[in-house]
Design a protein around this motif. Structure first.
Motif, PDB file in Angstrom:
ATOM      1  N   LYS A 176       0.793  -1.155   0.076  1.00  0.00           N
ATOM      2  CA  LYS A 176       0.049  -0.209  -0.113  1.00  0.00           C
ATOM      3  C   LYS A 176       1.000   1.153  -0.009  1.00  0.00           C
ATOM      4  N   GLY A 177       1.934   1.429  -0.773  1.00  0.00           N
ATOM      5  CA  GLY A 177       2.585   2.419  -0.908  1.00  0.00           C
ATOM      6  C   GLY A 177       3.699   2.604   0.078  1.00  0.00           C
ATOM      7  N   LEU A 178       3.765   1.903   1.337  1.00  0.00           N
ATOM      8  CA  LEU A 178       4.521   1.880   2.050  1.00  0.00           C
ATOM      9  C   LEU A 178       5.992   0.755   2.077  1.00  0.00           C
ATOM     10  N   ASN A 179       6.848   0.977   1.158  1.00  0.00           N
ATOM     11  CA  ASN A 179       7.950   0.071   1.012  1.00  0.00           C
ATOM     12  C   ASN A 179       9.078   0.212   2.088  1.00  0.00           C
ATOM     13  N   VAL A 180       8.907  -0.328   3.034  1.00  0.00           N
ATOM     14  CA  VAL A 180       9.975   0.010   4.243  1.00  0.00           C
ATOM     15  C   VAL A 180      10.961  -1.313   4.178  1.00  0.00           C
ATOM     16  N   ASN A 181      10.457  -2.244   3.494  1.00  0.00           N
ATOM     17  CA  ASN A 181      11.378  -3.513   3.281  1.00  0.00           C
ATOM     18  C   ASN A 181      12.003  -4.184   4.699  1.00  0.00           C
ATOM     19  N   ILE A 182      11.339  -3.749   5.689  1.00  0.00           N
ATOM     20  CA  ILE A 182      12.043  -3.898   7.134  1.00  0.00           C
ATOM     21  C   ILE A 182      12.184  -5.443   7.359  1.00  0.00           C
ATOM     22  N   TYR A 183      11.142  -6.342   6.943  1.00  0.00           N
ATOM     23  CA  TYR A 183      11.688  -7.783   7.078  1.00  0.00           C
ATOM     24  C   TYR A 183      12.556  -8.500   6.198  1.00  0.00           C
ATOM     25  N   LYS A 184      12.649  -7.846   5.005  1.00  0.00           N
ATOM     26  CA  LYS A 184      13.778  -8.628   3.950  1.00  0.00           C
ATOM     27  C   LYS A 184      15.141  -8.006   4.630  1.00  0.00           C
ATOM     28  N   ASP A 185      15.296  -6.604   5.151  1.00  0.00           N
ATOM     29  CA  ASP A 185      16.500  -5.923   5.584  1.00  0.00           C
ATOM     30  C   ASP A 185      16.985  -6.859   6.848  1.00  0.00           C
ATOM     31  N   LEU A 186      16.058  -7.234   7.665  1.00  0.00           N
ATOM     32  CA  LEU A 186      16.365  -8.031   8.909  1.00  0.00           C
ATOM     33  C   LEU A 186      16.613  -9.295   8.422  1.00  0.00           C
ATOM     34  N   ALA A 187      16.312  -9.990   7.585  1.00  0.00           N
ATOM     35  CA  ALA A 187      16.702 -11.340   6.903  1.00  0.00           C
ATOM     36  C   ALA A 187      18.095 -11.211   6.537  1.00  0.00           C
ATOM     37  N   ASP A 188      18.383 -10.023   5.998  1.00  0.00           N
ATOM     38  CA  ASP A 188      19.700  -9.933   5.333  1.00  0.00           C
ATOM     39  C   ASP A 188      20.573  -9.922   6.489  1.00  0.00           C
ATOM     40  N   ILE A 189      20.382  -9.085   7.416  1.00  0.00           N
ATOM     41  CA  ILE A 189      21.331  -8.874   8.684  1.00  0.00           C
ATOM     42  C   ILE A 189      21.468  -9.790   9.499  1.00  0.00           C
ATOM     43  N   LEU A 190      20.563 -10.947   9.562  1.00  0.00           N
ATOM     44  CA  LEU A 190      20.487 -11.945  10.546  1.00  0.00           C
ATOM     45  C   LEU A 190      21.157 -12.922   9.691  1.00  0.00           C
ATOM     46  N   GLY A 191      20.962 -13.160   8.255  1.00  0.00           N
ATOM     47  CA  GLY A 191      21.652 -13.928   7.557  1.00  0.00           C
ATOM     48  C   GLY A 191      23.336 -13.662   7.753  1.00  0.00           C
ATOM     49  N   LYS A 192      23.607 -12.388   7.607  1.00  0.00           N
ATOM     50  CA  LYS A 192      25.048 -12.109   7.913  1.00  0.00           C
ATOM     51  C   LYS A 192      25.606 -12.570   9.051  1.00  0.00           C
ATOM     52  N   MET A 193      24.750 -12.762  10.106  1.00  0.00           N
ATOM     53  CA  MET A 193      25.315 -13.163  11.558  1.00  0.00           C
ATOM     54  C   MET A 193      25.299 -14.818  11.508  1.00  0.00           C
TER      55      MET A 193
END
Length: 321
Positions: free
Chosen positions: A51-68
Motif C-alpha cells: 500500500k505504498g509503504l515500501n519499508v522492506n523491514i523484514y527483508k532487511d532483517l533477514a539480510d542482517i540476520l543471515g550475515k550473522m
C-alpha cells in the motif's frame, strides 16, 4: 547489503498454504540456528511492504540476520499476497496457528538446528510470539516494538486519542473548522460505536461504514491478556523498543521483561521509531506515513542490530533447556 544468502521460495502447510522465503547463509556446513520473523498488523507482504509503504523491514532483517549466520523464515500472512485464505476472516488465533506451523516447518528442515530456533516478533508479532511459544516452544523470543496492552481496549483508544489531540491543535482555518465542526467529539463517538459493534458481533466479518472488517480478529484481541502468556515463558527473552516509537509505548519493553518468568532483558534505544529506524525530528501520529516514507533508504538502527547480535550470540552458545 552484500549478504551471501540462498533464498528459497517455500510453502508452509497450515489451515491454508502459506508462501514464504527461507533465507539460508551459503557458507553454513552444519545445521544452523534459525529465526522465524512474525510481522506486525496489516496486509503488508513478507518483506514488510504494501500500500505504498515500501519499508522492506523484514527483508532487511533477514539480510542482517543471515550475515550473522542465521537461517530466517518470513512469510505472507494468511489471505495476503501469495498465501491462501481470507485475510478479513482471519483471527488472532489463526495467526498464532500459522506461526506454529512455521516453527514446525523450520524444525523439519535439514539446514536448521531444531534446538536453536528463535522467534522475532515485531509490533503485533511481539504479542503473537509468546502465544506461539506456549504451544510450540522455541529457544528464545525477541519482542520488538510491542505493547503489553490490549489492542482493542488500550491501543486503539490511545492512538485515536493522540491523533485527535493533534487534529485539535491544528492552526489557522483548518484548526478553526475542526473545532467548529466538533471533529474530535464525532470521531470519539464513531470509534466507540465501532468497538461496540465489533465486540457484539458473532460472525468472522462485519460491515462498518460500508467497509468489510475482520471482526473475529478484533474480538480475539479484545479477549487477550498478553501478560498471562508472557508469564508462562521461561525461555530467554529480549524486549526492545525505540524512544521515538509512538505506535507502541517505549516503556513496554520493560513490562515484557518483567512479566516473564525466565531470563529476560529489555532496552529502549534512543531516537529509534516503530520501523526500527533512527528518527530525531519531531513526529506525530498524523504524520507517521510521511515519516516512514522518508526512511525508505535508511538502514535499520545500528545500535538495535548490535544488541540483537550480542543477545543471539549469547544464546546460541548455551545449551538448550
Amino acid at each position: 547489503m552484500n549478504v551471501n544468502l540462498n533464498e528459497i521460495e517455500v510453502t508452509i502447510n497450515s489451515a491454508f498454504s502459506l508462501a514464504g522465503t527461507l533465507a539460508i547463509p551459503t557458507d553454513i556446513t552444519q545445521p544452523a540456528p534459525a529465526i522465524l520473523i512474525i510481522s506486525g498488523t496489516g496486509e503488508n507482504d513478507r518483506n514488510g511492504n504494501g500500500k505504498g509503504l515500501n519499508v522492506n523491514i523484514y527483508k532487511d532483517l533477514a539480510d542482517i540476520l543471515g550475515k550473522m549466520g542465521f537461517v530466517t523464515l518470513r512469510y505472507d500472512k494468511r489471505g495476503t499476497h501469495a498465501s491462501g485464505g481470507d485475510f478479513n476472516e482471519t483471527g488472532l488465533w489463526d495467526l498464532v496457528d500459522d506461526s506454529i506451523a512455521c516453527v514446525q516447518f523450520l524444525k523439519s528442515r535439514q539446514e536448521v538446528d531444531p534446538h536453536r530456533i528463535f522467534i522475532f516478533g515485531h509490533s503485533e508479532g511481539a504479542s503473537i510470539a509468546p502465544l506461539v511459544h506456549t504451544k510450540e516452544p522455541v529457544h528464545g523470543l525477541m519482542l520488538i516494538s510491542g505493547g503489553v496492552e490490549n489492542l482493542v481496549h488500550d491501543t486503539i483508544p490511545r492512538q485515536t486519542g493522540q491523533a485527535l489531540e493533534e487534529l485539535e491543535q491544528a492552526k489557522g482555518i483548518k484548526g478553526f473548522l475542526i473545532r467548529l465542526l466538533k471533529v474530535k467529539e464525532k470521531a470519539k463517538k464513531q470509534t466507540a460505536a465501532f468497538i461496540e459493534k465489533v465486540l457484539s458481533s458473532t460472525t468472522p466479518t462485519i460491515r462498518f461504514k460500508g467497509k468489510k472488517i475482520g471482526a473475529k480478529w478484533f474480538r480475539e484481541h479484545a479477549a487477550l491478556n498478553i501478560s498471562d502468556y508472557i508469564s508462562q515463558v521461561a525461555c530467554p527473552i529480549i524486549a526492545i523498543s525505540g524512544s521515538n516509537d509512538i505506535q507502541a509505548p517505549p516503556d513496554h519493553a520493560r513490562k515484557f521483561a518483567e512479566a516473564a518468568t525466565g531470563e529476560a532483558e529489555w532496552h529502549v534505544i534512543p531516537h529509534m521509531n516503530h520501523i526500527l529506524r533512527k528518527y530525531e525530528k519531531p513526529h506525530t501520529m498524523l504524520g507517521l506515513l510521511k515519516e516512514y516514507k522518508s526512511l525508505f533508504t535508511t538502514p535499520i538502527d545500528a545500535e538495535f542490530v548490535k544488541l540483537l547480535e550480542q543477545w543471539l550470540r549469547k544464546h546460541t552458545t548455551t545449551q538448550p533447556s
